[in-house]
Design a protein around this motif. Sequence first.
Motif, PDB file in Angstrom:
ATOM      1  N   LEU A 224       0.804  -1.226   0.000  1.00 48.69           N
ATOM      2  CA  LEU A 224       0.000   0.000   0.000  1.00 48.69           C
ATOM      3  C   LEU A 224       0.838   1.277   0.000  1.00 48.69           C
ATOM      4  O   LEU A 224       0.283   2.374  -0.052  1.00 48.69           O
ATOM      5  N   GLN A 227      -0.163   5.118  -1.577  1.00 52.24           N
ATOM      6  CA  GLN A 227      -1.591   5.300  -1.849  1.00 52.24           C
ATOM      7  C   GLN A 227      -1.972   6.760  -1.578  1.00 52.24           C
ATOM      8  O   GLN A 227      -2.803   7.062  -0.699  1.00 52.24           O
ATOM      9  N   MET A 231      -5.027   9.644   1.065  1.00 53.02           N
ATOM     10  CA  MET A 231      -4.760  10.491   2.225  1.00 53.02           C
ATOM     11  C   MET A 231      -5.985  11.374   2.440  1.00 53.02           C
ATOM     12  O   MET A 231      -6.656  11.776   1.495  1.00 53.02           O
ATOM     13  N   THR A 232      -6.262  11.636   3.706  1.00 44.33           N
ATOM     14  CA  THR A 232      -7.388  12.482   4.071  1.00 44.33           C
ATOM     15  C   THR A 232      -7.079  13.915   3.676  1.00 44.33           C
ATOM     16  O   THR A 232      -6.083  14.475   4.124  1.00 44.33           O
ATOM     17  N   CYS A 242     -12.217   2.849   0.029  1.00 41.51           N
ATOM     18  CA  CYS A 242     -11.115   2.204   0.765  1.00 41.51           C
ATOM     19  C   CYS A 242     -11.440   2.043   2.238  1.00 41.51           C
ATOM     20  O   CYS A 242     -10.737   1.335   2.952  1.00 41.51           O
TER      21      CYS A 242
ATOM     22  N   GLU B 293      -6.304  10.625  14.422  1.00 43.41           N
ATOM     23  CA  GLU B 293      -6.879   9.534  13.620  1.00 43.41           C
ATOM     24  C   GLU B 293      -6.633   9.779  12.124  1.00 43.41           C
ATOM     25  O   GLU B 293      -6.139   8.894  11.409  1.00 43.41           O
ATOM     26  N   ALA B 294      -6.948  10.989  11.654  1.00 46.29           N
ATOM     27  CA  ALA B 294      -6.745  11.304  10.235  1.00 46.29           C
ATOM     28  C   ALA B 294      -5.263  11.221   9.875  1.00 46.29           C
ATOM     29  O   ALA B 294      -4.887  10.687   8.822  1.00 46.29           O
ATOM     30  N   VAL B 297      -4.190   7.542   9.635  1.00 45.94           N
ATOM     31  CA  VAL B 297      -4.672   6.941   8.383  1.00 45.94           C
ATOM     32  C   VAL B 297      -3.727   7.325   7.242  1.00 45.94           C
ATOM     33  O   VAL B 297      -3.328   6.492   6.424  1.00 45.94           O
ATOM     34  N   ASN B 298      -3.345   8.597   7.197  1.00 45.77           N
ATOM     35  CA  ASN B 298      -2.436   9.055   6.143  1.00 45.77           C
ATOM     36  C   ASN B 298      -1.082   8.363   6.223  1.00 45.77           C
ATOM     37  O   ASN B 298      -0.526   7.940   5.206  1.00 45.77           O
ATOM     38  N   GLN B 300      -0.429   5.492   7.440  1.00 49.63           N
ATOM     39  CA  GLN B 300      -0.610   4.107   6.990  1.00 49.63           C
ATOM     40  C   GLN B 300      -0.743   4.030   5.462  1.00 49.63           C
ATOM     41  O   GLN B 300      -0.071   3.242   4.809  1.00 49.63           O
ATOM     42  N   ASN B 301      -1.585   4.886   4.879  1.00 52.22           N
ATOM     43  CA  ASN B 301      -1.832   4.792   3.439  1.00 52.22           C
ATOM     44  C   ASN B 301      -0.660   5.310   2.602  1.00 52.22           C
ATOM     45  O   ASN B 301      -0.539   4.957   1.433  1.00 52.22           O
ATOM     46  N   LEU B 333      -9.085   1.893   7.594  1.00 45.82           N
ATOM     47  CA  LEU B 333      -7.987   1.359   6.786  1.00 45.82           C
ATOM     48  C   LEU B 333      -8.515   0.309   5.815  1.00 45.82           C
ATOM     49  O   LEU B 333      -9.611  -0.230   5.996  1.00 45.82           O
TER      50      LEU B 333
END
Lengths: 378, 378
Positions: A224, A227, A231-232, A242, B293-294, B297-298, B300-301, B333
Amino acid sequence: MSEILERIWEYRQISRVELVELTGLTSGTITNLTHDLIQLGILRENEAISGNVGRRRVMLGFDPRFYRIIGLDIGRTSFEIIVMDLNGTILQSIEREMNGVQGPEAYFQVITPTLTTVKQEIEAAGEKILGLGVGIPGPIHYESGSLLAPPNFPGWKGYPLKQMLEQQFDLVTLIEDDARTSAMAERWYGLGKSVQNLVSITMGTGIGGGVVTNGKIVRGTNGLCGQVGHMTIVLDGKMCDCGNRGCWETVGSIPGILSRWSQGSTLMELQTAIRQGEPEALRCIDETLAYLEAALVNVQNLYDPELILLGGRLFPLLAEHLDQLKPRLQSRLYAFAKDRLRIEPATFGTSQSAVGAAALMLGFLLSEPVRLLSLQDS
Amino acid sequence: MSEILERIWEYRQISRVELVELTGLTSGTITNLTHDLIQLGILRENEAISGNVGRRRVMLGFDPRFYRIIGLDIGRTSFEIIVMDLNGTILQSIEREMNGVQGPEAYFQVITPTLTTVKQEIEAAGEKILGLGVGIPGPIHYESGSLLAPPNFPGWKGYPLKQMLEQQFDLVTLIEDDARTSAMAERWYGLGKSVQNLVSITMGTGIGGGVVTNGKIVRGTNGLCGQVGHMTIVLDGKMCDCGNRGCWETVGSIPGILSRWSQGSTLMELQTAIRQGEPEALRCIDETLAYLEAALVNVQNLYDPELILLGGRLFPLLAEHLDQLKPRLQSRLYAFAKDRLRIEPATFGTSQSAVGAAALMLGFLLSEPVRLLSLQDS
C-alpha cells in the motif's frame, strides 16, 4: 553480473575498461561475464571512434535484436500491450477501449487473442520473449500474484492473475500495481534515469501513487505504500471505497471533480465550460487545484522527492493550470527546499503504465539476471 | 565485515558455523575477520552449552567491555546524554532542563562541561569512545553538518553543529534530525529489531516523524522525508512555521492543543480537566484524537509500515485514549490490511532520541565497520 548490467544501462554505451574502473571487478571477470551476456543475446559490441586521434574503441551496449519484453496494462476502461527491445525502444503498441466490459473473463476474451497474436509474431520472427510485465489496479497480494480488493474494479477481487497468465502464455510473468508500474516507467525509461527519489501520481477514475526511494520501488508491508489518493484531504469528508473518509480521491479524481459540477457529465465538457468562464466550472477547477495543492505539499513533506510526476486521464485538464499552481505550492514548502522540487508531466502519457509494465521486466533483468535467464528455458 | 556484524547483532550470540551458513562466506574468511574484530575489542567469544548432550560451543557476541558510544539529544527544553556499551546497555544517563535557555552558545555553556566530564570518566576507566551521535530538531544540512531552519528553536539556524563538536571533543561525530534518531532507537534497540518498515512519531512542541523502509532510515532529497507534522490536516487552516497552512502540528502539537482550551495553560491541567469531565477540555481532546486519527490513516496509506510508534511529551496524555482510537482507526484502513498494523508506545520514553543518537553510531559500526574503525586513530 547485476552491477555490470546496471552500469551499462546507465551509460548506454561503455567500454570494458570503464566497467573495470566503475565496478572494481577485475578485467578478467568483466571479460568473462560480458562474453556470456553477448552469447546470450543480452549485450552486443559496438565500435565507437573516440578522442581526437580517432582511436577505435569497442563499446558494450544492450542488444536490441534478440530479446523482446511485453508490457500489458489492464485498466478500468482500456488495456494496452506494448512490445519493447532491450534498449527501451517501443516496437509495437496496441490499445483497446473496454468501456462497459466487466470482470476478468470478459476482459480476457479480448486480451487473450490479442496477446496470442503478439506472441506468435515475435516468435515467428525468431526473437525471444524475455517476459511479460503486467500493470493493473492494486492492491496486489504479491505472494500469490492475485488481486486483493481493487476499488471501482468489479469482478477482479481475488483473481489469480499471475498464475492464469503464466499457464496461458508460458512466459515469465510479473504483476504490479499500475501506479507503481508508472513510477517504474519513469525510473528506467523516463526522467528517473538521473533521479533516485521520485513520486509518480496517476489521476483518473482513481488517484494512485508510486514511490521510488534510493532508486528502488517501495511497496510497504501490504503493497500500500504510495496510496496518495487515500490520504485524508477533507476532514470528515465523503466516505471512500477504501474505508477512509475525505480521501483526496473522493474530491480530486474525475468522478470526484464532476460531482461538484451540475452543468455536464464529462471532463471534456467541463474543460470547455472552464474556457468559457462558466462560474460553477471555474469554482470547480479552483477547488480541484486547492486539493491538488494540499496533496502535493503532503507528498513533498512526507516523501521529500526530487521529482513529482503527474499523469493519467485527468492530467490534460490540470496541465493548463500548473503554471498558476506551482508558485502557490512553492510558497507552502520549506523555504530551503522549495526551489529544488520539480513537478513534471509523466513522460509516456497514456502509455505510462504499459511502458512501466515492460520496465518491471527490465528491472528484473538488471537486478537478477542469472535468475531471470535461468527461467528462460525451464 | 558489515554482513557479519549485522548477523551477530541480529542473533546476539552466534557460532562461527552459523555465520558461515547465514553469510555464505568461507569458514576461513569468517575466522580471519572475527579474529580481527575480537582483537579490536568489538566482538568477544562466549562459551555456551547447547543441545541435549551438553556440548560446549563457542559463541560470538559484541564485547561490552572496551568501547563506549555517547548519545546526545539536544531538545527545545532539555538535553540528555547517555553512555552505552556495544550491546546497547545504557550505562549512564544525564538529563538537564533548559527551559528559557536560548541558542547554541547558552546551551553549550551547560553541555560542554557535562560532556567533558563524561568523556574524561570513560577515558580514565581505560575505555574507548567509538563516537558521539547527536539528535537535534531538524532539518539538517547533511553535507556541512549544520542546522537549516529548525522551527521554534531560535538562535540555531545555520549553526555548524557537527564541526563544532568534532573540534571541541575530538570524537567521530554524527548528527541527525531527532525524529529520525527516535526511529533509529527503535530500529536497532527497540521493537524495530524484528520489523523492516516502521514510522516513529514524536509529539511535543512540534510533531516529527522518522521513517525506516527495508530496515534503513530514509532521509529524502532535502532531509525532509517523514515530516508528518507538516501534512495538511485542516484545509485552509492556520499558518505554520514551515510555510504551509493547516499542518497537523498546528492543531495536534502541545501548543496547538492548548490553543483550543481556555481554562488553563499546561498539559497537566488539561489532563486533570479531562478526567473531571470539563466540557471544553473533553471537546478539545475529542478534536485532538480526530486529528490524530486522520494523520495516522495518512501515515498508513502513504508509508504502509508494519509498526507505528508514538512518543514524545504529548504521548502520556494520548495514551489513555489509544484503546478508543484504535478501532476507529482500523475501520478507516483497507480491510485486508487493518489487522496487520501495530501501534505501540516508543520503547525508550523520554530518552528515545538520546538512545537513537547512540543508535546512529551503532548503525555506522554495523554498516561501515572498516571506515569507522579507521577513524578511531586518525
